[in-house]
Write an enzyme that holds these catalytic residues in place. Structure first.
Site, PDB file in Angstrom:
ATOM      1  N   GLN A  53       0.831  -1.212   0.000  1.00 47.06           N
ATOM      2  CA  GLN A  53       0.000   0.000   0.000  1.00 47.06           C
ATOM      3  C   GLN A  53       0.864   1.260   0.000  1.00 47.06           C
ATOM      4  O   GLN A  53       0.469   2.279  -0.574  1.00 47.06           O
ATOM      5  CB  GLN A  53      -0.986  -0.021   1.173  1.00 47.06           C
ATOM      6  CG  GLN A  53      -2.000  -1.156   1.078  1.00 47.06           C
ATOM      7  CD  GLN A  53      -2.754  -1.208  -0.256  1.00 47.06           C
ATOM      8  OE1 GLN A  53      -3.412  -0.261  -0.638  1.00 47.06           O
ATOM      9  NE2 GLN A  53      -2.646  -2.331  -0.974  1.00 47.06           N
TER      10      GLN A  53
ATOM     11  N   ASP B  16      -7.728  -5.259  -3.788  1.00 48.82           N
ATOM     12  CA  ASP B  16      -7.509  -4.194  -4.764  1.00 48.82           C
ATOM     13  C   ASP B  16      -7.961  -4.629  -6.158  1.00 48.82           C
ATOM     14  O   ASP B  16      -8.392  -3.803  -6.960  1.00 48.82           O
ATOM     15  CB  ASP B  16      -6.021  -3.813  -4.820  1.00 48.82           C
ATOM     16  CG  ASP B  16      -5.602  -2.928  -3.652  1.00 48.82           C
ATOM     17  OD1 ASP B  16      -6.494  -2.292  -3.051  1.00 48.82           O
ATOM     18  OD2 ASP B  16      -4.391  -2.874  -3.341  1.00 48.82           O
TER      19      ASP B  16
ATOM     20  N   GLU C 203      -8.774   2.463   6.168  1.00 43.95           N
ATOM     21  CA  GLU C 203      -9.402   2.112   4.890  1.00 43.95           C
ATOM     22  C   GLU C 203      -9.348   0.579   4.699  1.00 43.95           C
ATOM     23  O   GLU C 203     -10.341  -0.050   4.400  1.00 43.95           O
ATOM     24  CB  GLU C 203      -8.637   2.816   3.766  1.00 43.95           C
ATOM     25  CG  GLU C 203      -9.175   2.483   2.397  1.00 43.95           C
ATOM     26  CD  GLU C 203      -8.197   2.830   1.289  1.00 43.95           C
ATOM     27  OE1 GLU C 203      -7.014   3.084   1.566  1.00 43.95           O
ATOM     28  OE2 GLU C 203      -8.636   2.808   0.129  1.00 43.95           O
ATOM     29  N   HIS C 204      -8.140   0.018   4.874  1.00 44.76           N
ATOM     30  CA  HIS C 204      -7.970  -1.437   4.795  1.00 44.76           C
ATOM     31  C   HIS C 204      -7.438  -1.937   6.127  1.00 44.76           C
ATOM     32  O   HIS C 204      -6.438  -1.408   6.612  1.00 44.76           O
ATOM     33  CB  HIS C 204      -6.908  -1.824   3.759  1.00 44.76           C
ATOM     34  CG  HIS C 204      -7.124  -1.271   2.394  1.00 44.76           C
ATOM     35  ND1 HIS C 204      -6.395  -0.212   1.885  1.00 44.76           N
ATOM     36  CD2 HIS C 204      -7.973  -1.643   1.417  1.00 44.76           C
ATOM     37  CE1 HIS C 204      -6.784   0.034   0.654  1.00 44.76           C
ATOM     38  NE2 HIS C 204      -7.740  -0.801   0.338  1.00 44.76           N
TER      39      HIS C 204
ATOM     40  N   HIS D  13       1.494   3.122  -3.363  1.00 48.10           N
ATOM     41  CA  HIS D  13       0.546   4.006  -4.052  1.00 48.10           C
ATOM     42  C   HIS D  13       1.017   5.446  -4.097  1.00 48.10           C
ATOM     43  O   HIS D  13       0.758   6.154  -5.058  1.00 48.10           O
ATOM     44  CB  HIS D  13      -0.807   4.015  -3.315  1.00 48.10           C
ATOM     45  CG  HIS D  13      -1.685   2.860  -3.642  1.00 48.10           C
ATOM     46  ND1 HIS D  13      -2.406   2.783  -4.806  1.00 48.10           N
ATOM     47  CD2 HIS D  13      -1.993   1.738  -2.953  1.00 48.10           C
ATOM     48  CE1 HIS D  13      -3.119   1.664  -4.815  1.00 48.10           C
ATOM     49  NE2 HIS D  13      -2.879   1.011  -3.702  1.00 48.10           N
TER      50      HIS D  13
ATOM     51  N   HIS E 208     -51.791  22.404   8.194  1.00 47.67           N
ATOM     52  CA  HIS E 208     -51.466  20.991   7.951  1.00 47.67           C
ATOM     53  C   HIS E 208     -52.665  20.118   8.321  1.00 47.67           C
ATOM     54  O   HIS E 208     -53.036  19.196   7.590  1.00 47.67           O
ATOM     55  CB  HIS E 208     -50.271  20.548   8.795  1.00 47.67           C
ATOM     56  CG  HIS E 208     -48.947  20.949   8.245  1.00 47.67           C
ATOM     57  ND1 HIS E 208     -48.589  22.265   8.077  1.00 47.67           N
ATOM     58  CD2 HIS E 208     -47.895  20.207   7.825  1.00 47.67           C
ATOM     59  CE1 HIS E 208     -47.358  22.313   7.576  1.00 47.67           C
ATOM     60  NE2 HIS E 208     -46.917  21.072   7.407  1.00 47.67           N
TER      61      HIS E 208
HETATM   62  P1  NAD Z   1      -5.214  11.749  -9.533  1.00 42.63           P
HETATM   63  O1  NAD Z   1      -5.822  11.332 -10.835  1.00 42.63           O
HETATM   64  O2  NAD Z   1      -6.078  11.810  -8.356  1.00 42.63           O
HETATM   65  O3  NAD Z   1      -4.584  13.200  -9.706  1.00 42.63           O
HETATM   66  C1  NAD Z   1      -3.991  13.634 -10.874  1.00 42.63           C
HETATM   67  C2  NAD Z   1      -4.579  14.996 -11.230  1.00 42.63           C
HETATM   68  O4  NAD Z   1      -4.273  15.948 -10.216  1.00 42.63           O
HETATM   69  C3  NAD Z   1      -4.024  15.544 -12.495  1.00 42.63           C
HETATM   70  O5  NAD Z   1      -4.890  15.237 -13.554  1.00 42.63           O
HETATM   71  C4  NAD Z   1      -3.965  17.035 -12.260  1.00 42.63           C
HETATM   72  O6  NAD Z   1      -4.987  17.663 -12.964  1.00 42.63           O
HETATM   73  C5  NAD Z   1      -4.205  17.220 -10.793  1.00 42.63           C
HETATM   74  N1  NAD Z   1      -3.103  17.992 -10.208  1.00 42.63           N
HETATM   75  C6  NAD Z   1      -1.801  17.623 -10.150  1.00 42.63           C
HETATM   76  N2  NAD Z   1      -1.084  18.601  -9.554  1.00 42.63           N
HETATM   77  C7  NAD Z   1      -1.952  19.585  -9.241  1.00 42.63           C
HETATM   78  C8  NAD Z   1      -1.806  20.855  -8.606  1.00 42.63           C
HETATM   79  N3  NAD Z   1      -0.622  21.306  -8.163  1.00 42.63           N
HETATM   80  N4  NAD Z   1      -2.909  21.609  -8.443  1.00 42.63           N
HETATM   81  C9  NAD Z   1      -4.110  21.175  -8.866  1.00 42.63           C
HETATM   82  N5  NAD Z   1      -4.294  19.994  -9.482  1.00 42.63           N
HETATM   83  C10 NAD Z   1      -3.226  19.205  -9.664  1.00 42.63           C
HETATM   84  O7  NAD Z   1      -3.954  10.783  -9.324  1.00 42.63           O
HETATM   85  P2  NAD Z   1      -2.872  10.668  -8.156  1.00 42.63           P
HETATM   86  O8  NAD Z   1      -2.241  11.992  -7.917  1.00 42.63           O
HETATM   87  O9  NAD Z   1      -2.000   9.530  -8.511  1.00 42.63           O
HETATM   88  O10 NAD Z   1      -3.690  10.302  -6.860  1.00 42.63           O
HETATM   89  C11 NAD Z   1      -4.433   9.120  -6.735  1.00 42.63           C
HETATM   90  C12 NAD Z   1      -4.737   8.912  -5.264  1.00 42.63           C
HETATM   91  O11 NAD Z   1      -5.826   8.008  -5.140  1.00 42.63           O
HETATM   92  C13 NAD Z   1      -3.578   8.315  -4.479  1.00 42.63           C
HETATM   93  O12 NAD Z   1      -3.440   9.074  -3.283  1.00 42.63           O
HETATM   94  C14 NAD Z   1      -4.029   6.899  -4.138  1.00 42.63           C
HETATM   95  O13 NAD Z   1      -3.548   6.424  -2.909  1.00 42.63           O
HETATM   96  C15 NAD Z   1      -5.521   7.127  -4.068  1.00 42.63           C
HETATM   97  N6  NAD Z   1      -6.328   5.926  -4.235  1.00 42.63           N
HETATM   98  C16 NAD Z   1      -7.256   5.726  -3.272  1.00 42.63           C
HETATM   99  C17 NAD Z   1      -8.118   4.656  -3.375  1.00 42.63           C
HETATM  100  C18 NAD Z   1      -9.182   4.518  -2.307  1.00 42.63           C
HETATM  101  O14 NAD Z   1     -10.133   3.755  -2.495  1.00 42.63           O
HETATM  102  N7  NAD Z   1      -9.072   5.197  -1.186  1.00 42.63           N
HETATM  103  C19 NAD Z   1      -8.043   3.780  -4.471  1.00 42.63           C
HETATM  104  C20 NAD Z   1      -7.085   4.030  -5.462  1.00 42.63           C
HETATM  105  C21 NAD Z   1      -6.230   5.133  -5.345  1.00 42.63           C
END
Ligand code: NAD
Length: 441
Positions: free
Chosen positions: A266, A369, A335-336, A269, A428
Site C-alpha cells: 500500500q 484491490d 481504509e484497509h 501508491h 397541515h
Molecule cells: P489523480 O488522478 O487523483 O490526480 C492527478 C490529477 O491531479 C491531475 O490530472 C492534475 O490535474 C491534478 N493535479 C496535479 N497537480 C496539481 C496541482 N498542483 N494543483 C491542482 N491539481 C493538480 O492521481 P494521483 O495523484 O496519482 O492520486 C491518486 C490517489 O488516489 C492516491 O493518493 C491513491 O492512494 C488514491 N487511491 C485511493 C483509493 C481509495 O479507495 N481510497 C483507491 C485508489 C487510489
C-alpha cells in the site's frame, strides 16, 4: 524503519487514541482555496478553462475532452491478453458480489388500506473517476462501473487524466477497461477540473455536449477530494477516498514476511500512503522491520515506498493484548484492515470501524484491490467511522411512496390534527380535515 509508539500498559480513550495515532498531513480544507478558482473557472468558461488547467497540471493539451469511441475499441484490441483476462476475472468477481447488494423495494402495510413502500431508484447520470497521476488505475474503472451498472444507472461517464505519453488520451488500459465494461463515454480530464466539468457540464471543442452528472464517485488526490467537498450538494459524492491506508492487527502468530510485503504494497501508491502495524509482539515488530529493509531496497518504487513508510502517517503501535489492539484499530478506522492473529475470524468479527477487513494470512489487501470481488473505493482518513465504501447503494436513492385509502386516512386524521396544532401549523391539519367536510374523524 517504522516509527514506534508503545501503548503497552496504557488505556487511552478513543479520543486520545485518535489524537495520537499516525495520520497523514492531509488538509483537504487547506486545498480548497487552491481548488476554488479552478472550479469557478470551469463553471464560467467550461472546456476552455479545463484545457488550460490540464496543460498546466497534466503537461498536455488534448484536442478534445471526450475520447473518440474508436480509441476505446483499439485500446481493447491492443490490450495484453493476460491483462485482459485479469480484468475480466476482476469484473466477473465484482459483479458476483455487487449483484447481491441490489436492494429490493419493500412495502409495509401500516394499517388496513395504508401502505408505505420504500422504492429504490438509480440516479440518472454518474461521473466515475479513475486516478491517473502517480499510477493509473484500470482496476478503479471496474470498481466504479460495476456497482453503478448493477444499480441500473442509465448514463455513465468515466473520467481519467490525459497522459502526455499517450497524446493526451487517458492511459490505454483505462480505455480498454471502459470498453470491456461497455462504457462508451470517457473524458480525458483529471483532478479538480474533472469534478467541476462533471458537475457543471460544458461543450467540447467540436461542439459535442458534455452533460452534467448527478453523482461523482471515485478516489483521487487532494485536489480531486477538495473539489468533491466544494461541489457536494450540487452533486452527490461518495465518501472521501484519499491516500490509501493499511492497518494490520497482528500477534506473534503472524508471518513477518506477509506483514512486511503487505505494508509495502500500500505504501507503493503514494508517498502520503499510510502503513500501520498494531501488534502485541515486539519480536514480530523487530522481524517486520528487518524484512522491510531488504524488501524496500528491492521493490520497484523504492523512493515512494520509503517516503510513505518513513512518514509520520506510518508506524508500529505496540499494545498489550489483542483487545487493546482492537481499540486502537477501531479508533484509527483504517481504509484497509488486515487481521493476522490467532483466531482471525473471531477477532475480525469484533471490528467496528474499517473500510474493508481482510481476514487471516491469505487475504492480503492487494487481493481486494483487484480480484476478491469486494470494492476497493473505500473511505480513508478515519471516515470509516461513519462511511462505507462504494457499493450499489451509493448509486440508489430511496423514495417513500405513501398510499392511503379514505378510510385509512380518516382513522388517523385526529392524530395528524393534534400534531399539526402542537407545531402551530394548523393548515397541515386542515389539509386532512378538508377531505372529511372539516371534521377530524
Ligand atoms: P489523480 O488522478 O487523483 O490526480 C492527478 C490529477 O491531479 C491531475 O490530472 C492534475 O490535474 C491534478 N493535479 C496535479 N497537480 C496539481 C496541482 N498542483 N494543483 C491542482 N491539481 C493538480 O492521481 P494521483 O495523484 O496519482 O492520486 C491518486 C490517489 O488516489 C492516491 O493518493 C491513491 O492512494 C488514491 N487511491 C485511493 C483509493 C481509495 O479507495 N481510497 C483507491 C485508489 C487510489
Amino acid at each position: 524503519m517504522l516509527n514506534r509508539t508503545d501503548l503497552r500498559g496504557q488505556v487511552p480513550t478513543a479520543a486520545e487514541l485518535r489524537a495520537t495515532l499516525p495520520r497523514a498531513e492531509y488538509d483537504v480544507d487547506a486545498a480548497l482555496h487552491h481548488v476554488r478558482p479552478v472550479v469557478e473557472a470551469v463553471r464560467d468558461r467550461g472546456v476552455e478553462a479545463v484545457l488550460e488547467y490540464t496543460e498546466k497540471f497534466d503537461k498536455v493539451r488534448p484536442g478534445a475532452v471526450r475520447v473518440p469511441r474508436a480509441e476505446l475499441t483499439q485500446a481493447l484490441e491492443r490490450l495484453d491478453p493476460a491483462v485482459r483476462a485479469a480484468l475480466e476475472e476482476s469484473i466477473t468477481r465484482a459483479r458476483k458480489v455487487h449483484a447481491e447488494q441490489r436492494r429490493t423495494d419493500v412495502t409495509t402495510t401500516v394499517v388496513e388500506g395504508g401502505t408505505v413502500t420504500e422504492k429504490w431508484v438509480p440516479v440518472e447520470r454518474v461521473g466515475l473517476y479513475a486516478p491517473g497521476g502517480l499510477a493509473v488505475y484500470p482496476s478503479t474503472v471496474v470498481m466504479n462501473v460495476v456497482p453503478a451498472q448493477i444499480a441500473g444507472v442509465g448514463s455513465l461517464v468515466v473520467c481519467s487524466p490525459p497522459q502526455a505519453a499517450f497524446g493526451g488520451l487517458p492511459h490505454p488500459t483505462i480505455l480498454a477497461a471502459a470498453e470491456l465494461l461497455g462504457v462508451d463515454e470517457v473524458w480525458a480530464v483529471g483532478g479538480a477540473q474533472a469534478v467541476a466539468l462533471l458537475a457543471y457540464g460544458g461543450t467540447d471543442t467540436d461542439g459535442t455536449e458534455l452533460a452534467p452528472v448527478d453523482i461523482v464517485t471515485g478516489p483521487g488526490n487532494i485536489y480531486l477530494t477538495a473539489a468533491k467537498r466544494l461541489l457536494r450538494g450540487l452533486i452527490g459524492i461518495d465518501a472521501e477516498a484519499g491516500p490509501t491506508e493499511i492497518a494490520i492487527l497482528a500477534d506473534e502468530s503472524a508471518d513477518p514476511v506477509h506483514v512486511a510485503a503487505d505494508l509495502i504494497s500500500q505504501a507503493e501508491h503514494d508517498p502520503l500512503a499510510a502503513s500501520v502495524l498494531v501488534t502485541t509482539s515486539e519480536q514480530l515488530a523487530d522481524a517486520v522491520d528487518n524484512e522491510l529493509v531488504n524488501r524496500v531496497a528491492a521493490t520497484k518504487h523504492t523512493e515512494r515506498v520509503a517516503e510513505a513508510l518513513g512518514g509520520k502517517q506510518s508506524g508500529v503501535i505496540l499494545v498489550s493484548t489483542v483487545d487493546d489492539g482492537l481499540r486502537v484499530v477501531d479508533a484509527y478506522a483504517a481504509e484497509h484492515l488486515e487481521i493476522q492473529t490467532a483466531n482471525a475470524r473471531e477477532v475480525a468479527a469484533r471490528v467496528r470501524n474499517a473500510g474493508a477487513i481482510f481476514v487471516g494470512a491469505y487475504a492480503p489487501v492487494s487481493l481486494g484491490d483487484y480480484c476478491a470481488g469486494s470494492n476497493h473505493v473505500l473511505p480513508t482518513g478515519g471516515f470509516a467511522r461513519h462511511s462505507s465504501g462504494l457499493s450499489v447503494q451509493s448509486f440508489l436513492k430511496g423514495i417513500h411512496v405513501v398510499d392511503y385509502t379514505e378510510e385509512a386516512l380518516r382513522e388517523v386524521a385526529g392524530r395528524v390534527v393534534a400534531l399539526a396544532n402542537a407545531e402551530d401549523l394548523p393548515a397541515h391539519g386542515e389539509a386532512v380535515t378538508a377531505r372529511f367536510g372539516g371534521e377530524d374523524r
